[in-house]
Motif scaffolding. Sequence first.
Motif, short mmCIF file in Angstrom:
data_model
loop_
_atom_site.label_atom_id
_atom_site.label_comp_id
_atom_site.label_asym_id
_atom_site.label_seq_id
_atom_site.Cartn_x
_atom_site.Cartn_y
_atom_site.Cartn_z
N SER A 257 0.49 5.18 -6.75
CA SER A 257 1.61 6.56 -6.21
C SER A 257 1.45 6.83 -7.84
O SER A 257 1.86 8.79 -7.03
N ARG A 258 0.88 6.96 -8.73
CA ARG A 258 0.25 8.10 -9.33
C ARG A 258 -0.68 8.62 -9.55
O ARG A 258 -1.17 9.59 -10.57
N PHE A 259 -1.51 8.27 -8.68
CA PHE A 259 -3.18 8.84 -8.69
C PHE A 259 -3.81 9.36 -7.60
O PHE A 259 -3.31 7.92 -6.45
N ASP A 260 -4.69 9.96 -7.13
CA ASP A 260 -5.38 10.19 -6.13
C ASP A 260 -5.75 8.96 -5.19
O ASP A 260 -6.94 8.87 -6.35
N MET A 261 -5.60 8.56 -3.80
CA MET A 261 -6.06 7.80 -3.38
C MET A 261 -6.84 8.06 -1.92
O MET A 261 -7.07 7.42 -1.23
N SER A 262 -6.63 9.38 -2.58
CA SER A 262 -7.54 9.94 -1.31
C SER A 262 -8.72 8.77 -0.48
O SER A 262 -9.37 8.99 1.15
N ARG A 263 -9.93 8.66 -1.40
CA ARG A 263 -11.21 8.39 -0.53
C ARG A 263 -11.30 6.37 -0.82
O ARG A 263 -11.85 6.71 -0.36
N VAL A 264 -9.70 6.24 -0.97
CA VAL A 264 -9.42 4.44 -0.73
C VAL A 264 -9.46 4.22 0.87
O VAL A 264 -8.73 5.64 1.25
N PRO A 265 -10.39 3.77 1.47
CA PRO A 265 -9.86 3.65 2.80
C PRO A 265 -8.68 3.40 3.73
O PRO A 265 -7.94 2.77 2.54
N ASN A 266 -8.30 3.84 4.61
CA ASN A 266 -6.28 3.71 4.51
C ASN A 266 -5.89 2.21 5.06
O ASN A 266 -4.92 2.22 4.73
N VAL A 267 -6.98 1.77 5.35
CA VAL A 267 -6.38 0.51 6.07
C VAL A 267 -6.30 -0.75 4.16
O VAL A 267 -5.36 -1.35 4.69
N LEU A 268 -7.28 -0.55 3.64
CA LEU A 268 -7.16 -0.75 1.70
C LEU A 268 -5.79 -0.64 1.08
O LEU A 268 -4.87 -1.38 0.67
N ARG A 269 -5.89 1.13 1.82
CA ARG A 269 -4.34 1.22 0.86
C ARG A 269 -3.13 0.84 1.71
O ARG A 269 -2.03 0.11 0.76
N ILE A 270 -2.95 0.63 2.71
CA ILE A 270 -2.01 -0.82 3.28
C ILE A 270 -1.76 -2.10 3.06
O ILE A 270 -0.79 -2.08 2.73
N ILE A 271 -2.88 -2.00 2.89
CA ILE A 271 -3.19 -3.75 2.69
C ILE A 271 -1.87 -3.89 0.67
O ILE A 271 -1.30 -4.61 0.79
N LEU A 272 -3.33 -3.12 -0.06
CA LEU A 272 -1.91 -2.61 -0.80
C LEU A 272 -0.78 -3.01 -1.14
O LEU A 272 -0.13 -3.19 -1.64
N SER A 273 -0.21 -1.39 -0.49
CA SER A 273 1.48 -1.52 -0.19
C SER A 273 1.94 -2.88 -0.01
O SER A 273 3.10 -3.03 -0.80
N LEU A 274 1.72 -3.57 0.84
CA LEU A 274 2.26 -4.37 2.10
C LEU A 274 1.55 -6.12 0.64
O LEU A 274 2.87 -6.74 0.70
N TYR A 275 0.79 -5.58 -0.45
CA TYR A 275 0.57 -7.15 -1.11
C TYR A 275 1.91 -7.03 -2.04
O TYR A 275 2.09 -7.73 -2.94
N PHE A 276 1.88 -5.90 -2.48
CA PHE A 276 3.03 -5.33 -3.76
C PHE A 276 4.14 -6.46 -2.76
O PHE A 276 5.40 -6.59 -3.65
N VAL A 277 4.74 -6.07 -1.91
CA VAL A 277 6.13 -6.38 -1.56
C VAL A 277 6.18 -7.96 -0.80
O VAL A 277 7.31 -8.03 -0.52
N THR A 278 5.12 -8.81 -0.81
CA THR A 278 4.80 -9.95 0.42
C THR A 278 3.81 -10.72 -0.37
O THR A 278 3.97 -11.93 -0.56
N SER A 279 3.47 -10.60 -1.53
CA SER A 279 2.76 -11.15 -1.90
C SER A 279 3.72 -12.56 -2.60
O SER A 279 3.57 -13.55 -2.45
N GLN A 280 4.94 -11.94 -3.59
CA GLN A 280 5.80 -12.61 -4.15
C GLN A 280 6.84 -14.06 -3.11
O GLN A 280 5.93 -15.16 -2.74
#
Length: 307
Positions: A257-280
């Motif tokens: 949310s706070r930093f530029d993640m444009s260089r990170v592959p889109n699929v990895l960004r999606i995985i990190l987003s889902l990890y936040f709300v599905t890991s627990q």
Amino acid sequence: MNVSQVSYFTLSAYFYIGLFKYVVFLFLMCVYFFIISSNVLLITVICVNRSLHKPMYMFLCSLFVNELYGSLGLFPFLLVQILSDVHTVSVPLCFLQIFCLYMYVNVEFYNLAIMSYDRYLAICYPLHYNKQMQRNTVIKLAVLTWFLPLLNIIVMISLNASSRLCGNIIDRVFCINYYVTKLVCSSATASNIYGLVYTFTVPFSLTALIVYTYVRILKVCFSGSKQTRQKAVSTCTPHLASVLNFSFGCFFEILQSRFDMSRVPNVLRIILSLYFVTSQPLFNPVMYGLKLRKICLACKALLFSQK
């Protein structure tokens, strides 16, 4: 709802995966089924077992209820979006999802902090535990765990819901309040100030409480008897693992949310987003179900009891 001319948001993080979307859909369906079945099982076990009607297990029950609630706010929406070719969401539905997911995260944080305090009292002050954690106290803490986050989310959403928006592109796979705030035409000073004040009061205070309780627990473990250490390890290991797992998820979310993640592959960004709300919801039932002996035995008795 006075939201300018914007009637829908476009979730731009999705990308075309062809027929592979059906594989992803089935995988997420299995994950959702596991979350529902495992959390419902543990809630049932705690509710029907009188021996588990103790503060620690009551707070656990609240935690599992929250996992179900948070999953409901994400998975049905996510499954529909995966099968859809147009990744849009209406403004009211977007704010509803923001409410559900942010409520889930806040309640999770409060729950983990109260569970830390409960373990602190049980291990550091065992003789005073029953007096401190009476039934009325447990009920009040459980109510506050849900009521205080509700007040926060209502204020947070109301600051954006009445604002005029100058765009409708959200670069995520689900609605996030921070990205909606960035679309506000006028100054978002009020929303930003509220966010900063809330962050440096509630989350900071809860984090400090968790750290303090575990420092005290560790001191007791190092200076106490072997029996005290065994009790601390058996009851605190699942909770500490849950706290660390939740912390990693929050870290990844703040990073995105706070930093530029444009260089990170889109699929990895999606995985990190889902990890936040599905890991627990995935992690907690397994960890507590396996590590807490009473719950493990109660689950076996409920599932494999002979009629």
